[in-house]
Design an enzyme around this catalytic site. Structure first.
Site, mmCIF file in Angstrom:
data_model
loop_
_atom_site.group_PDB
_atom_site.id
_atom_site.type_symbol
_atom_site.label_atom_id
_atom_site.label_comp_id
_atom_site.label_asym_id
_atom_site.label_seq_id
_atom_site.Cartn_x
_atom_site.Cartn_y
_atom_site.Cartn_z
ATOM 1 N N ASN A 18 0.867 -1.180 0.000
ATOM 2 C CA ASN A 18 0.000 0.000 0.000
ATOM 3 C C ASN A 18 0.903 1.229 0.000
ATOM 4 O OD1 ASN A 18 -1.835 2.017 0.482
ATOM 5 N ND2 ASN A 18 -2.279 1.404 2.598
ATOM 6 N N TRP A 19 1.041 1.823 -1.175
ATOM 7 C CA TRP A 19 1.985 2.948 -1.313
ATOM 8 C C TRP A 19 1.390 4.266 -0.833
ATOM 9 C CZ3 TRP A 19 3.808 1.079 -6.827
ATOM 10 C CH2 TRP A 19 4.671 -0.008 -6.647
ATOM 11 N N LYS A 20 0.145 4.223 -0.401
ATOM 12 C CA LYS A 20 -0.512 5.411 0.161
ATOM 13 C C LYS A 20 -0.285 6.621 -0.757
ATOM 14 C CE LYS A 20 -0.062 3.427 4.714
ATOM 15 N NZ LYS A 20 -0.238 3.622 6.133
ATOM 16 N N HIS A 50 -9.783 1.383 4.788
ATOM 17 C CA HIS A 50 -8.496 1.641 5.453
ATOM 18 C C HIS A 50 -8.699 2.705 6.531
ATOM 19 C CE1 HIS A 50 -4.416 2.876 6.234
ATOM 20 N NE2 HIS A 50 -4.039 1.717 5.723
ATOM 21 N N GLU A 56 -7.061 5.162 7.392
ATOM 22 C CA GLU A 56 -6.786 6.549 6.999
ATOM 23 C C GLU A 56 -7.964 7.130 6.206
ATOM 24 O OE1 GLU A 56 -2.902 5.666 5.423
ATOM 25 O OE2 GLU A 56 -2.149 5.463 7.467
ATOM 26 N N GLU A 77 -5.776 -4.648 10.897
ATOM 27 C CA GLU A 77 -4.829 -3.535 11.034
ATOM 28 C C GLU A 77 -5.187 -2.728 12.280
ATOM 29 O OE1 GLU A 77 -2.808 -2.495 7.098
ATOM 30 O OE2 GLU A 77 -4.592 -1.263 7.237
ATOM 31 N N GLY A 128 1.838 2.690 11.062
ATOM 32 C CA GLY A 128 2.826 3.765 10.950
ATOM 33 C C GLY A 128 3.508 4.131 12.256
ATOM 34 N N SER A 171 2.707 -1.541 10.678
ATOM 35 C CA SER A 171 4.148 -1.586 10.983
ATOM 36 C C SER A 171 4.793 -2.928 10.636
ATOM 37 C CB SER A 171 4.403 -1.231 12.449
ATOM 38 O OG SER A 171 4.043 0.113 12.693
ATOM 39 N N GLY A 193 2.614 -0.857 4.504
ATOM 40 C CA GLY A 193 2.557 0.549 4.119
ATOM 41 C C GLY A 193 3.951 1.096 3.884
HETATM 42 P P1 PGA Z 1 2.362 0.797 7.829
HETATM 43 O O1 PGA Z 1 0.949 0.924 7.144
HETATM 44 O O2 PGA Z 1 2.982 -0.498 7.347
HETATM 45 O O3 PGA Z 1 3.119 2.014 7.411
HETATM 46 O O4 PGA Z 1 2.115 0.736 9.306
HETATM 47 C C1 PGA Z 1 0.105 -0.182 6.965
HETATM 48 C C2 PGA Z 1 -1.180 0.264 6.356
HETATM 49 O O5 PGA Z 1 -1.623 1.391 6.629
HETATM 50 O O6 PGA Z 1 -1.795 -0.461 5.552
#
Ligand code: PGA
Length: 249
Positions: free
Chosen positions: A7-9, A94, A96, A166, A172, A208, A229
């Protein structure tokens, strides 16, 4: 076969996404066993990354979608348009999106139904906030999320349903639940889904995931794969996580 979802966000631009996608294909060519890899770039990079992946088994994912095919929804991208640019998988719910765009479990439900109806695979994200975790109420919280999101959802043969656990406090932050807690939650998710008459769901862990913990996560028989992520936006860590996944594929 283990699964790695990148997931490159909003971390990579169009050119960077294309370069990383090419790098992933190079690494996969050199592996004796190939894991399933799913890349989720930012919307404008979908066509170019899709072109790069077109003759490979790596799948193209969107990071969210709108459930409607067409209409007055400024700033949104419809499930139909995603299919037009070659998207095969979509991440829904997600944290976010929930945090920044007010996405609710009911809204996630509607999107999941639409994604599956259009033949897309859906990666549904669930997970508890820190206060719920600290109160020891994670199981009940995730159970309620799954009830709302997946009640009445039919998983046919044309598409797959992934559930990504998650925990919000792990995304993050560099903090993760213990492997034992992750495994217990995956069992709990499967049990909850069976009460909803949903079988064959693929269980991912996200939050993470790093080089340091990818090995134990990907070697757990309870976890089908990882949703990565931050560490997926760098060639070195992404390719190393893919390599670890290939040992189990
Ligand atoms: P992260 O994000 O690996 O940076 O914690 C995971 C995600 O949001 O899918």
């Amino acid at each position: 076969m283990k699964i790695v979802v990148a997931n490159w966000k909003m971390n990579l631009g169009v050119r960077e996404s294309a370069a990383l996608a090419k790098g992933v294909l190079r690494v996969l060519r050199g592996l004796p066993a190939v894991p399933e890899v799913i890349l989720a770039p930012t919307f404008p990079a979908l066509p170019s990354v899709g072109k790069i992946l077109s003759r490979s088994r790596v799948r193209l994912a969107a990071q969210t979608m709108h459930a409607q095919e067409v209409g007055a929804f400024t700033g949104d991208v419809s499930v139909k348009v995603l299919k037009e640019v070659g998207v095969q998988v979509v991440i829904i719910g997600h944290s976010e999106q929930r945090r920044d765009h007010g996405e609710t479990d009911h809204g996630v439900h509607i999107k999941v139904v639409a994604a599956l109806a259009h033949g897309l695979d859906a990666i549904v994200c669930v997970g508890e906030p820190l206060a719920v975790h600290d109160a020891g109420e994670s199981n009940g919280y995730v159970h309620d999320q799954l009830q709302t999101i997946l009640k009445g959802v039919e998983v046919g043969r044309r598409h797959r349903l992934f559930v990504a656990y998650e925990p919000l406090w792990a995304i993050g932050t560099g903090h993760t639940p213990t492997l034992h807690d992750i495994e217990v939650m995956h069992d709990h998710i499967r049990t909850t889904l069976s009460t909803l008459d949903i079988a064959g769901v693929i269980g991912l862990y996200g939050g993470s995931v790093r080089l340091e913990n990818a090995y134990e996560l990907l070697h757990s028989s309870h976890v089908d794969g990882v949703l990565v992520g931050e560490a997926s936006a760098r060639m070195s860590s992404l390719t190393e996580i893919i390599r670890i996944a290939s040992e189990r594929s």
